[in-house]
Scaffold this motif. Structure first.
Motif, mmCIF file in Angstrom:
data_model
loop_
_atom_site.group_PDB
_atom_site.id
_atom_site.type_symbol
_atom_site.label_atom_id
_atom_site.label_comp_id
_atom_site.label_asym_id
_atom_site.label_seq_id
_atom_site.Cartn_x
_atom_site.Cartn_y
_atom_site.Cartn_z
ATOM 1 N N TRP A 192 0.833 -1.203 0.000
ATOM 2 C CA TRP A 192 0.000 0.000 0.000
ATOM 3 C C TRP A 192 0.865 1.250 0.000
ATOM 4 C CZ3 TRP A 192 -4.703 -0.817 3.770
ATOM 5 C CH2 TRP A 192 -5.570 -1.738 3.196
ATOM 6 N N ALA A 193 1.959 1.247 0.740
ATOM 7 C CA ALA A 193 2.872 2.400 0.756
ATOM 8 C C ALA A 193 3.491 2.595 -0.625
ATOM 9 C CB ALA A 193 3.966 2.205 1.803
ATOM 10 N N TRP A 194 3.876 1.492 -1.257
ATOM 11 C CA TRP A 194 4.445 1.595 -2.604
ATOM 12 C C TRP A 194 3.430 2.206 -3.564
ATOM 13 C CZ3 TRP A 194 2.603 -1.106 -6.929
ATOM 14 C CH2 TRP A 194 3.335 -0.891 -8.087
ATOM 15 N N LEU A 195 2.163 1.737 -3.489
ATOM 16 C CA LEU A 195 1.124 2.261 -4.372
ATOM 17 C C LEU A 195 0.858 3.743 -4.102
ATOM 18 C CD1 LEU A 195 -0.946 1.701 -6.589
ATOM 19 C CD2 LEU A 195 -2.551 1.026 -4.785
ATOM 20 N N LEU A 196 0.775 4.108 -2.837
ATOM 21 C CA LEU A 196 0.573 5.520 -2.493
ATOM 22 C C LEU A 196 1.719 6.375 -3.014
ATOM 23 C CD1 LEU A 196 -0.719 5.027 1.144
ATOM 24 C CD2 LEU A 196 -2.028 6.061 -0.730
ATOM 25 N N HIS A 197 2.947 5.893 -2.841
ATOM 26 C CA HIS A 197 4.105 6.640 -3.333
ATOM 27 C C HIS A 197 4.061 6.744 -4.853
ATOM 28 C CE1 HIS A 197 8.152 8.262 -3.431
ATOM 29 N NE2 HIS A 197 8.301 7.514 -4.501
ATOM 30 N N LEU A 198 3.718 5.663 -5.507
ATOM 31 C CA LEU A 198 3.639 5.639 -6.973
ATOM 32 C C LEU A 198 2.604 6.647 -7.480
ATOM 33 C CD1 LEU A 198 4.771 4.021 -9.448
ATOM 34 C CD2 LEU A 198 2.730 2.601 -9.233
ATOM 35 N N LEU A 199 1.466 6.724 -6.807
ATOM 36 C CA LEU A 199 0.375 7.597 -7.250
ATOM 37 C C LEU A 199 0.588 9.065 -6.900
ATOM 38 C CD1 LEU A 199 -2.693 5.351 -6.352
ATOM 39 C CD2 LEU A 199 -1.716 5.771 -8.620
ATOM 40 N N GLY A 200 1.249 9.340 -5.764
ATOM 41 C CA GLY A 200 1.350 10.734 -5.359
ATOM 42 C C GLY A 200 2.599 11.110 -4.605
ATOM 43 N N GLY A 201 3.564 10.209 -4.563
ATOM 44 C CA GLY A 201 4.823 10.515 -3.900
ATOM 45 C C GLY A 201 4.667 10.740 -2.401
ATOM 46 N N LEU A 202 5.641 11.414 -1.852
ATOM 47 C CA LEU A 202 5.670 11.700 -0.422
ATOM 48 C C LEU A 202 4.407 12.428 0.056
ATOM 49 C CD1 LEU A 202 7.328 11.709 2.264
ATOM 50 C CD2 LEU A 202 8.159 13.953 1.530
ATOM 51 N N PRO A 203 3.897 13.433 -0.669
ATOM 52 C CA PRO A 203 2.701 14.123 -0.162
ATOM 53 C C PRO A 203 1.504 13.188 0.046
ATOM 54 C CG PRO A 203 3.729 15.429 -1.882
ATOM 55 C CD PRO A 203 4.432 14.098 -1.879
ATOM 56 N N LEU A 204 1.273 12.276 -0.867
ATOM 57 C CA LEU A 204 0.142 11.370 -0.721
ATOM 58 C C LEU A 204 0.365 10.401 0.438
ATOM 59 C CD1 LEU A 204 -2.628 10.544 -1.686
ATOM 60 C CD2 LEU A 204 -1.525 8.982 -3.319
ATOM 61 N N LEU A 205 1.593 9.938 0.626
ATOM 62 C CA LEU A 205 1.880 9.059 1.750
ATOM 63 C C LEU A 205 1.644 9.792 3.077
ATOM 64 C CD1 LEU A 205 2.762 6.296 2.782
ATOM 65 C CD2 LEU A 205 5.143 7.045 2.547
ATOM 66 N N LEU A 206 2.053 11.039 3.162
ATOM 67 C CA LEU A 206 1.819 11.830 4.379
ATOM 68 C C LEU A 206 0.327 12.017 4.648
ATOM 69 C CD1 LEU A 206 4.607 14.535 4.028
ATOM 70 C CD2 LEU A 206 4.436 12.794 5.824
ATOM 71 N N ILE A 207 -0.437 12.318 3.610
ATOM 72 C CA ILE A 207 -1.888 12.465 3.757
ATOM 73 C C ILE A 207 -2.503 11.148 4.219
ATOM 74 C CG2 ILE A 207 -4.046 12.795 2.457
ATOM 75 C CD1 ILE A 207 -2.431 14.879 0.753
ATOM 76 N N ALA A 208 -2.043 10.038 3.650
ATOM 77 C CA ALA A 208 -2.560 8.725 4.033
ATOM 78 C C ALA A 208 -2.244 8.416 5.495
ATOM 79 C CB ALA A 208 -1.985 7.644 3.118
ATOM 80 N N ILE A 209 -1.057 8.776 5.950
ATOM 81 C CA ILE A 209 -0.682 8.540 7.345
ATOM 82 C C ILE A 209 -1.601 9.315 8.282
ATOM 83 C CG2 ILE A 209 1.104 9.012 9.086
ATOM 84 C CD1 ILE A 209 3.177 8.341 6.839
ATOM 85 N N ILE A 210 -1.800 10.576 7.996
ATOM 86 C CA ILE A 210 -2.652 11.415 8.847
ATOM 87 C C ILE A 210 -4.093 10.904 8.847
ATOM 88 C CG2 ILE A 210 -3.633 13.741 9.088
ATOM 89 C CD1 ILE A 210 -0.839 14.732 7.952
ATOM 90 N N THR A 211 -4.594 10.571 7.672
ATOM 91 C CA THR A 211 -5.964 10.065 7.547
ATOM 92 C C THR A 211 -6.129 8.731 8.265
ATOM 93 O OG1 THR A 211 -6.180 11.196 5.423
ATOM 94 C CG2 THR A 211 -7.771 9.446 5.891
ATOM 95 N N ALA A 212 -5.185 7.820 8.041
ATOM 96 C CA ALA A 212 -5.269 6.504 8.678
ATOM 97 C C ALA A 212 -5.144 6.624 10.194
ATOM 98 C CB ALA A 212 -4.197 5.566 8.117
ATOM 99 N N PHE A 213 -4.318 7.539 10.664
ATOM 100 C CA PHE A 213 -4.194 7.748 12.108
ATOM 101 C C PHE A 213 -5.533 8.192 12.691
ATOM 102 C CE2 PHE A 213 -3.602 10.287 15.885
ATOM 103 C CZ PHE A 213 -2.784 9.478 16.660
ATOM 104 N N ALA A 214 -6.151 9.198 12.077
ATOM 105 C CA ALA A 214 -7.424 9.727 12.586
ATOM 106 C C ALA A 214 -8.515 8.657 12.547
ATOM 107 C CB ALA A 214 -7.834 10.960 11.783
ATOM 108 N N LYS A 215 -8.628 7.975 11.429
ATOM 109 C CA LYS A 215 -9.661 6.941 11.316
ATOM 110 C C LYS A 215 -9.350 5.752 12.228
ATOM 111 C CE LYS A 215 -11.312 8.123 6.761
ATOM 112 N NZ LYS A 215 -11.688 7.658 5.431
ATOM 113 N N GLY A 216 -8.072 5.423 12.369
ATOM 114 C CA GLY A 216 -7.685 4.331 13.241
ATOM 115 C C GLY A 216 -7.966 4.634 14.697
ATOM 116 N N TRP A 217 -7.717 5.862 15.114
ATOM 117 C CA TRP A 217 -7.999 6.282 16.487
ATOM 118 C C TRP A 217 -9.489 6.131 16.769
ATOM 119 C CZ3 TRP A 217 -6.740 11.912 18.452
ATOM 120 C CH2 TRP A 217 -6.957 11.991 19.819
ATOM 121 N N TRP A 218 -10.315 6.622 15.832
ATOM 122 C CA TRP A 218 -11.767 6.508 15.986
ATOM 123 C C TRP A 218 -12.195 5.045 16.016
ATOM 124 C CZ3 TRP A 218 -15.058 4.269 12.366
ATOM 125 C CH2 TRP A 218 -16.410 4.323 12.690
ATOM 126 N N ALA A 219 -11.714 4.251 15.067
ATOM 127 C CA ALA A 219 -12.110 2.844 14.975
ATOM 128 C C ALA A 219 -11.695 2.068 16.219
ATOM 129 C CB ALA A 219 -11.501 2.204 13.726
#
Length: 165
Positions: free
Chosen positions: A32-59
């Motif tokens: 998943w990290a490879w795919l995120l990096h492929l699609l949007g580089g570092l910025p997309l991976l950072l957005i995914a980390i922040i989003t997954a953290f927030a959703k993971g905390w809630w879940a």
């Protein structure tokens, strides 16, 4: 709502794989990290980390609300977030230099192994976060383990590229 929380917390059911669900969660984070990096580089991976953290905390909060267990083994979204953090130095290097992130495959192995090591041993602040006993602690211990692993990846890269070559 608990069904959605369960899907997020277990990363689409990966957390139910035995043995070692945390390791499986870390493993699934790699492609998943490879795919995120492929699609949007570092910025997309950072957005995914922040989003997954927030959703993971809630879940995690939803999944543990009526439970005596504060960190159920099937919750592996925290491992995904931590593993992605461990991979940030590789994503940054590839993104900033315009190179294929997979050419740094030894760094991927190091990031995986170091993250699992810090997540299992829980040194210092990793253990502190784990002992909080709440949903934030579940997420934070893996964030801190991911930061430690990322520092380890940087140190190994410096050692290899700066000292040994």
């Amino acid at each position: 709502m608990t069904g959605i929380a369960r899907l997020i917390g277990t990363v689409l059911g990966i957390g139910y794989i035995r043995p070692a669900p945390g390791t499986w969660g870390s493993l699934v984070a790699l492609p998943w990290a490879w795919l995120l990096h492929l699609l949007g580089g570092l910025p997309l991976l950072l957005i995914a980390i922040i989003t997954a953290f927030a959703k993971g905390w809630w879940a995690t909060a939803v999944m543990t609300r009526d439970s005596t267990e504060s960190d159920p083994s099937e919750v592996v979204v925290d491992e995904v977030v931590g593993q992605w953090i461990a991979l940030l130095p590789l994503s940054y290097a590839a993104w900033s230099r315009g190179i294929d992130v997979l050419t740094m495959w030894p760094g991927w192995i190091a990031a995986f192994l170091l993250f699992r090591l810090f997540d299992i041993l829980k040194p210092g602040p990793v253990g502190w976060a784990d002992r909080r006993g709440d949903a934030l602690g579940v997420m934070l211990d893996d964030v801190i383990a991911g930061i430690f692993a990322a520092i380890g990846v940087l140190a190994l890269a410096w050692l290899y590229h700066g000292v040994l070559q």
